[in-house]
Design an enzyme around this catalytic site. Structure first.
Site, PDB file in Angstrom:
ATOM      1  N   CYS A   2       0.925  -1.170  -0.022  1.00  0.00           N
ATOM      2  CA  CYS A   2       0.129   0.089  -0.229  1.00  0.00           C
ATOM      3  C   CYS A   2       0.884   1.267  -0.032  1.00  0.00           C
ATOM      4  O   CYS A   2       2.085   1.046   0.432  1.00  0.00           O
ATOM      5  CB  CYS A   2      -0.753   0.038   1.257  1.00  0.00           C
ATOM      6  SG  CYS A   2      -1.950  -1.371   1.221  1.00  0.00           S
ATOM      7  N   ARG A  17      -4.795   7.211   0.960  1.00  0.00           N
ATOM      8  CA  ARG A  17      -3.826   6.146   0.545  1.00  0.00           C
ATOM      9  C   ARG A  17      -4.296   5.338  -0.876  1.00  0.00           C
ATOM     10  O   ARG A  17      -5.490   5.400  -1.156  1.00  0.00           O
ATOM     11  CB  ARG A  17      -3.791   5.130   1.377  1.00  0.00           C
ATOM     12  CG  ARG A  17      -5.340   4.435   2.042  1.00  0.00           C
ATOM     13  CD  ARG A  17      -5.501   3.160   1.430  1.00  0.00           C
ATOM     14  NE  ARG A  17      -4.575   2.009   2.026  1.00  0.00           N
ATOM     15  CZ  ARG A  17      -4.658   1.663   3.445  1.00  0.00           C
ATOM     16  NH1 ARG A  17      -5.541   1.962   3.871  1.00  0.00           N
ATOM     17  NH2 ARG A  17      -3.789   0.610   3.664  1.00  0.00           N
TER      18      ARG A  17
HETATM   19  C1  LIG Z   1      -4.252  -6.076   3.739  1.00  0.00           C
HETATM   20  C2  LIG Z   1      -4.468  -4.589   3.723  1.00  0.00           C
HETATM   21  C3  LIG Z   1      -2.942  -4.058   3.577  1.00  0.00           C
HETATM   22  C4  LIG Z   1      -2.916  -3.982   2.188  1.00  0.00           C
HETATM   23  C5  LIG Z   1      -1.224  -4.585   1.798  1.00  0.00           C
HETATM   24  O1  LIG Z   1      -0.556  -3.739   2.181  1.00  0.00           O
HETATM   25  N1  LIG Z   1      -1.409  -5.836   0.974  1.00  0.00           N
HETATM   26  C6  LIG Z   1      -0.112  -6.403   0.949  1.00  0.00           C
HETATM   27  C7  LIG Z   1      -0.309  -7.731   1.037  1.00  0.00           C
HETATM   28  S1  LIG Z   1       1.507  -8.268   0.942  1.00  0.00           S
HETATM   29  O2  LIG Z   1       2.214  -7.902   2.313  1.00  0.00           O
HETATM   30  O3  LIG Z   1       1.814  -7.505  -0.332  1.00  0.00           O
HETATM   31  O4  LIG Z   1       1.510  -9.882   0.897  1.00  0.00           O
HETATM   32  C8  LIG Z   1      -4.693  -4.233   5.362  1.00  0.00           C
HETATM   33  C9  LIG Z   1      -5.225  -2.548   5.378  1.00  0.00           C
HETATM   34  C10 LIG Z   1      -6.065  -2.380   6.497  1.00  0.00           C
HETATM   35  C11 LIG Z   1      -6.172  -3.912   7.016  1.00  0.00           C
HETATM   36  C12 LIG Z   1      -7.767  -3.971   7.512  1.00  0.00           C
HETATM   37  C13 LIG Z   1      -7.875  -3.050   8.942  1.00  0.00           C
HETATM   38  C14 LIG Z   1      -9.060  -3.513   9.443  1.00  0.00           C
HETATM   39  C15 LIG Z   1      -9.140  -4.718  10.121  1.00  0.00           C
HETATM   40  C16 LIG Z   1      -8.117  -4.896  11.365  1.00  0.00           C
HETATM   41  C17 LIG Z   1      -8.321  -6.398  11.712  1.00  0.00           C
HETATM   42  O5  LIG Z   1      -7.414  -6.737  12.572  1.00  0.00           O
HETATM   43  C18 LIG Z   1      -7.956  -7.444  10.646  1.00  0.00           C
HETATM   44  C19 LIG Z   1      -9.062  -7.256   9.283  1.00  0.00           C
HETATM   45  C20 LIG Z   1      -9.015  -5.849   8.951  1.00  0.00           C
HETATM   46  C21 LIG Z   1     -10.312  -5.808   8.081  1.00  0.00           C
HETATM   47  C22 LIG Z   1      -7.814  -5.365   7.878  1.00  0.00           C
HETATM   48  C23 LIG Z   1      -7.705  -6.710   6.820  1.00  0.00           C
HETATM   49  C24 LIG Z   1      -5.925  -6.187   6.123  1.00  0.00           C
HETATM   50  O6  LIG Z   1      -5.192  -6.234   7.160  1.00  0.00           O
HETATM   51  C25 LIG Z   1      -6.234  -4.669   5.663  1.00  0.00           C
HETATM   52  C26 LIG Z   1      -7.414  -4.539   4.497  1.00  0.00           C
END
Ligand SMILES: C[C@H](CCC(=O)NCCS(=O)(=O)O)[C@H]1CC[C@H]2[C@@H]3CC[C@@H]4C[C@H](O)CC[C@]4(C)[C@H]3C[C@H](O)[C@]12C
Length: 326
Positions: A2, A17
């Site tokens: 991100c 973002r």
């Molecule tokens: C994955 C995303 C970041 C994007 C990213 O960086 N992707 C790289 C993957 S990779 O590293 O390249 O493999 C992040 C950013 C915000 C997050 C939510 C925040 C609220 C909530 C918190 C809870 O505790 C768990 C579930 C929850 C819905 C979270 C899910 C997930 O974690 C979200 C979407």
């Protein structure tokens, strides 16, 4: 991966973002009004007090914000921080806030980065999942306010770290101090055409415009995006009004967006930029684009009854509208 930024333009500050991932969770814009009651796991229930708007999924009537900003002009975005991230057992001395509560906890009580910095001295990010299905994810946070200040918050084995952020952007790994150190490797990148210093005696034809950015990274990885977005943001012109400011803002974020097909994370699975959003921290207007629909959509916090106690959900507008001219 991100990318998050705060951008100053025309006396206004825009914070938000890119969300890059291979699947969407069904996130959409959500307003939490002032009288909505947050139920905390280890703290007393508390009213939101300051209304907030951002991208969230709503589970059991709880807004799980990915990023949001409040009516006082404070914004927070959670970004992936897999590896260095560490959350802690409950502490008897501190306020135990779970990572999924951090955005509501801070946005409901504080109006500025300075206030947040003081508050964080007393916070322990406690390792409690939202549910069996929704386990904690490893995150770090960019926090910014309408004065243009920003900080990065990272919880690692050595504790909770709060860093002033002089470049006003955040991506993912490595830890923030490492990202800043890495910028030194790109210190001479410039919008200006370079002088030939490689072989000063030779008449070298500067065959293209933009050679000052020849070594600017363009990869999808977090270290490359950090350098690129820091450079683009630092040199972005200010807009002359709201429309040109938010247009510039999205150009900065879109300069590090991930097109589908370029970042493979599994068989037939690719991470891509699902949405980009930004809030004008002075006015509380929330803007977004998404992969399917790159028209800018907007929701005004001030157009709703902010004294309500019920979450307000908005549909994510994902249909592309092509403006045929003939
Ligand atoms: C994955 C995303 C970041 C994007 C990213 O960086 N992707 C790289 C993957 S990779 O590293 O390249 O493999 C992040 C950013 C915000 C997050 C939510 C925040 C609220 C909530 C918190 C809870 O505790 C768990 C579930 C929850 C819905 C979270 C899910 C997930 O974690 C979200 C979407």
């Amino acid at each position: 991966m991100c990318t998050s930024i705060i951008y100053d333009s025309n006396g206004q500050h825009y914070f938000g973002r890119n969300l890059d991932l291979e699947i969407s969770f069904g996130e959409h814009p959500v307003i939490t009004p002032r009288n909505y009651v947050f139920k905390y796991r280890k703290l007393p229930n508390r009213k939101a007090t300051y209304a907030m708007i951002g991208m969230a999924i709503v589970k059991d009537n709880y807004p799980l914000y990915f990023d949001a900003a409040n009516e006082k002009g404070l914004g927070i975005a959670g970004l992936n921080f897999d590896g260095p991230c560490h959350y802690f057992p409950e502490s008897a001395e501190k306020e135990n806030v779970t990572p999924f509560e951090l955005i509501p906890y801070l946005l409901s009580q504080y109006a500025s980065v300075d206030e947040v910095k003081d508050a964080l001295e007393n916070v322990n990010l406690v390792d409690i999942n939202f549910s069996k299905k929704l386990q904690l994810s490893p995150l770090h946070w960019l926090i910014a306010d309408k004065t243009g200040k920003s900080i990065v918050v990272e919880s690692t084995v050595s504790g909770l770290h709060v860093y002033d952020n002089p470049v006003h952007v955040l991506t993912n790994n490595p830890e923030f101090p490492g990202q800043l150190t890495n910028l030194a490797n790109y210190a001479n990148i410039s919008p200006a055409q370079p002088k030939n210093t490689v072989v000063p005696d030779a008449d070298i034809n500067l065959y293209s415009r933009g050679l000052g950015t020849h070594h600017l990274p363009g990869g999808m990885d977090s270290a490359s995006r950090f350098v690129k977005v820091a450079f683009v943001r630092a040199h972005a012109p200010e807009g002359k009004d709201e429309a040109s400011s938010i247009t510039n803002y999205f150009h900065i974020l879109h300069s590090v967006e991930q097109p589908k097909g370029t970042d493979e994370v599994g068989p037939n699975s690719y991470e891509y930029t699902i949405y980009s959003d930004g809030t004008n921290l002075e006015t509380g207007t929330f803007y977004y684009t998404n992969y399917e629909n790159n028209q800018i959509n907007a929701i005004k916090l001030s157009n709703e009854n902010l004294d309500s106690d019920k979450l307000i959900d908005y549909e994510l507008l994902e249909k592309q509208h092509i403006n045929y001219q003939n």
